[in-house]
Scaffold this motif. Structure first.
Motif, PDB file in Angstrom:
ATOM      1  N   ARG A 146       0.855  -1.185   0.000  1.00 11.17           N
ATOM      2  CA  ARG A 146       0.000   0.000   0.000  1.00 11.17           C
ATOM      3  C   ARG A 146       0.896   1.241   0.000  1.00 11.17           C
ATOM      4  N   THR A 147       0.792   2.045  -1.055  1.00 16.37           N
ATOM      5  CA  THR A 147       1.581   3.270  -1.179  1.00 16.37           C
ATOM      6  C   THR A 147       0.637   4.466  -1.265  1.00 16.37           C
ATOM      7  N   ASP A 148       1.211   5.660  -1.414  1.00 14.71           N
ATOM      8  CA  ASP A 148       0.389   6.867  -1.548  1.00 14.71           C
ATOM      9  C   ASP A 148      -0.431   6.850  -2.829  1.00 14.71           C
ATOM     10  N   GLU A 149       0.089   6.183  -3.880  1.00 17.84           N
ATOM     11  CA  GLU A 149      -0.617   6.113  -5.160  1.00 17.84           C
ATOM     12  C   GLU A 149      -1.651   4.992  -5.205  1.00 17.84           C
ATOM     13  N   GLY A 150      -1.664   4.116  -4.221  1.00 13.92           N
ATOM     14  CA  GLY A 150      -2.598   2.989  -4.200  1.00 13.92           C
ATOM     15  C   GLY A 150      -1.859   1.692  -3.932  1.00 13.92           C
ATOM     16  N   ILE A 151      -2.415   0.585  -4.405  1.00 12.55           N
ATOM     17  CA  ILE A 151      -1.830  -0.736  -4.198  1.00 12.55           C
ATOM     18  C   ILE A 151      -0.889  -1.049  -5.345  1.00 12.55           C
ATOM     19  N   GLU A 152       0.319  -1.464  -5.022  1.00 14.77           N
ATOM     20  CA  GLU A 152       1.300  -1.896  -6.022  1.00 14.77           C
ATOM     21  C   GLU A 152       1.660  -3.343  -5.763  1.00 14.77           C
ATOM     22  N   ARG A 153       2.046  -4.048  -6.821  1.00 15.10           N
ATOM     23  CA  ARG A 153       2.566  -5.412  -6.693  1.00 15.10           C
ATOM     24  C   ARG A 153       4.071  -5.348  -6.869  1.00 15.10           C
ATOM     25  N   ARG A 154       4.794  -5.937  -5.920  1.00 18.42           N
ATOM     26  CA  ARG A 154       6.253  -5.953  -5.994  1.00 18.42           C
ATOM     27  C   ARG A 154       6.739  -7.382  -5.907  1.00 18.42           C
ATOM     28  N   LEU A 155       7.855  -7.618  -6.552  1.00 17.57           N
ATOM     29  CA  LEU A 155       8.451  -8.945  -6.553  1.00 17.57           C
ATOM     30  C   LEU A 155       8.908  -9.305  -5.146  1.00 17.57           C
ATOM     31  N   THR A 156       8.570 -10.498  -4.694  1.00 15.41           N
ATOM     32  CA  THR A 156       8.969 -10.956  -3.368  1.00 15.41           C
ATOM     33  C   THR A 156      10.430 -11.373  -3.393  1.00 15.41           C
ATOM     34  N   GLU A 157      11.172 -10.870  -2.436  1.00 12.72           N
ATOM     35  CA  GLU A 157      12.584 -11.222  -2.329  1.00 12.72           C
ATOM     36  C   GLU A 157      12.703 -12.498  -1.503  1.00 12.72           C
ATOM     37  N   VAL A 158      13.435 -13.471  -2.032  1.00 11.63           N
ATOM     38  CA  VAL A 158      13.590 -14.757  -1.361  1.00 11.63           C
ATOM     39  C   VAL A 158      15.066 -14.982  -1.116  1.00 11.63           C
ATOM     40  N   GLY A 159      15.405 -15.316   0.114  1.00 13.27           N
ATOM     41  CA  GLY A 159      16.794 -15.598   0.448  1.00 13.27           C
ATOM     42  C   GLY A 159      17.167 -17.021   0.094  1.00 13.27           C
ATOM     43  N   ASP A 160      18.461 -17.266  -0.059  1.00  9.33           N
ATOM     44  CA  ASP A 160      18.913 -18.611  -0.401  1.00  9.33           C
ATOM     45  C   ASP A 160      19.731 -19.253   0.711  1.00  9.33           C
ATOM     46  N   THR A 161      19.619 -18.731   1.918  1.00  8.25           N
ATOM     47  CA  THR A 161      20.285 -19.349   3.061  1.00  8.25           C
ATOM     48  C   THR A 161      19.235 -20.038   3.922  1.00  8.25           C
ATOM     49  N   PRO A 162      19.623 -21.051   4.675  1.00  3.12           N
ATOM     50  CA  PRO A 162      18.643 -21.763   5.507  1.00  3.12           C
ATOM     51  C   PRO A 162      17.971 -20.877   6.559  1.00  3.12           C
ATOM     52  N   GLU A 163      18.648 -19.849   7.008  1.00  2.70           N
ATOM     53  CA  GLU A 163      18.056 -18.967   8.020  1.00  2.70           C
ATOM     54  C   GLU A 163      16.945 -18.108   7.437  1.00  2.70           C
ATOM     55  N   GLU A 164      17.024 -17.785   6.156  1.00  2.00           N
ATOM     56  CA  GLU A 164      16.050 -16.901   5.517  1.00  2.00           C
ATOM     57  C   GLU A 164      14.904 -17.635   4.841  1.00  2.00           C
ATOM     58  N   ASN A 165      15.108 -18.902   4.479  1.00  2.00           N
ATOM     59  CA  ASN A 165      14.127 -19.595   3.650  1.00  2.00           C
ATOM     60  C   ASN A 165      13.869 -20.983   4.208  1.00  2.00           C
ATOM     61  N   GLU A 166      12.603 -21.251   4.545  1.00  2.00           N
ATOM     62  CA  GLU A 166      12.254 -22.554   5.120  1.00  2.00           C
ATOM     63  C   GLU A 166      12.365 -23.689   4.100  1.00  2.00           C
ATOM     64  N   TRP A 167      12.252 -23.385   2.818  1.00  2.00           N
ATOM     65  CA  TRP A 167      12.374 -24.429   1.796  1.00  2.00           C
ATOM     66  C   TRP A 167      13.825 -24.894   1.665  1.00  2.00           C
ATOM     67  N   VAL A 168      14.759 -23.984   1.870  1.00  2.00           N
ATOM     68  CA  VAL A 168      16.164 -24.369   1.847  1.00  2.00           C
ATOM     69  C   VAL A 168      16.473 -25.248   3.058  1.00  2.00           C
ATOM     70  N   ARG A 169      15.903 -24.901   4.213  1.00  2.00           N
ATOM     71  CA  ARG A 169      16.085 -25.740   5.408  1.00  2.00           C
ATOM     72  C   ARG A 169      15.513 -27.138   5.188  1.00  2.00           C
ATOM     73  N   LEU A 170      14.312 -27.215   4.598  1.00  2.00           N
ATOM     74  CA  LEU A 170      13.687 -28.510   4.327  1.00  2.00           C
ATOM     75  C   LEU A 170      14.531 -29.319   3.352  1.00  2.00           C
ATOM     76  N   SER A 171      15.053 -28.668   2.313  1.00  2.00           N
ATOM     77  CA  SER A 171      15.882 -29.363   1.336  1.00  2.00           C
ATOM     78  C   SER A 171      17.139 -29.925   1.979  1.00  2.00           C
ATOM     79  N   GLU A 172      17.766 -29.161   2.832  1.00  2.00           N
ATOM     80  CA  GLU A 172      18.975 -29.650   3.498  1.00  2.00           C
ATOM     81  C   GLU A 172      18.658 -30.795   4.454  1.00  2.00           C
TER      82      GLU A 172
END
Length: 157
Positions: free
Chosen positions: A68-94
């Motif tokens: 939600r911005t001053d101009e309205g609703i914007e869609r932004r790309l979600t940033e995904v980390g590639d370390t186990p601490e940032e991403n639960e899928w990386v933890r599951l894979s390991e």
């Protein structure tokens, strides 16, 4: 500080509404089309096909988040980390990599091949209804395909 925190606040309810719309719209559309064209006995199958398409759309929509911005609703790309601490899928894979034992791949490949070939062999012995023959053929294709994939992975290591 990330750009989403600088320029606006996340809008999780907008995301949730869009997820529900993307899941329910194809489900209802395909389900009702099948009901109109194919009859009541095919309604569940048509709804499931629509739900699978809707689930794919939701998966693509999850790549973005609403802000939600001053101009309205914007869609932004979600940033995904590639370390186990940032991403639960990386933890599951390991974790799965640690638990997985590659010695059983040949046994699994043989078992899946037996299931696939057994299903193909059972087609002429079935009760003769087309529905049973299609189910056995699909099971046979699944068994043979997964067997070949498993054997390919086992041989590629």
């Amino acid at each position: 500080m990330r750009s989403t925190e600088r320029e606006g606040m996340r809008a999780p309810f907008v995301d949730l509404r869009e997820y529900l719309a993307l899941l329910l719209a194809p489900t209802l559309t395909v389900g009702l089309a099948v009901l109109a064209l194919g009859g009541r006995e095919n309604l569940l199958a048509g709804s499931l096909v629509g739900a699978m398409f809707g689930a794919m759309l939701v998966g693509y929509r999850r790549l973005f988040h609403a802000v939600r911005t001053d101009e309205g609703i914007e869609r932004r790309l979600t940033e995904v980390g590639d370390t186990p601490e940032e991403n639960e899928w990386v933890r599951l894979s390991e974790t799965l990599d640690e638990l997985y034992d590659e010695r059983y791949d040949p046994v699994l490949a043989v078992a899946l091949a037996v299931v696939g070939l057994g299903a193909f062999a059972a087609v002429p012995l079935s009760d003769g209804t087309p529905r049973t023959a299609v189910r056995l053929a699909l099971l046979g294709l699944f068994g043979i395909t997964t067997s070949l994939m498993t054997a390919g992975f086992a041989l590629s290591r």
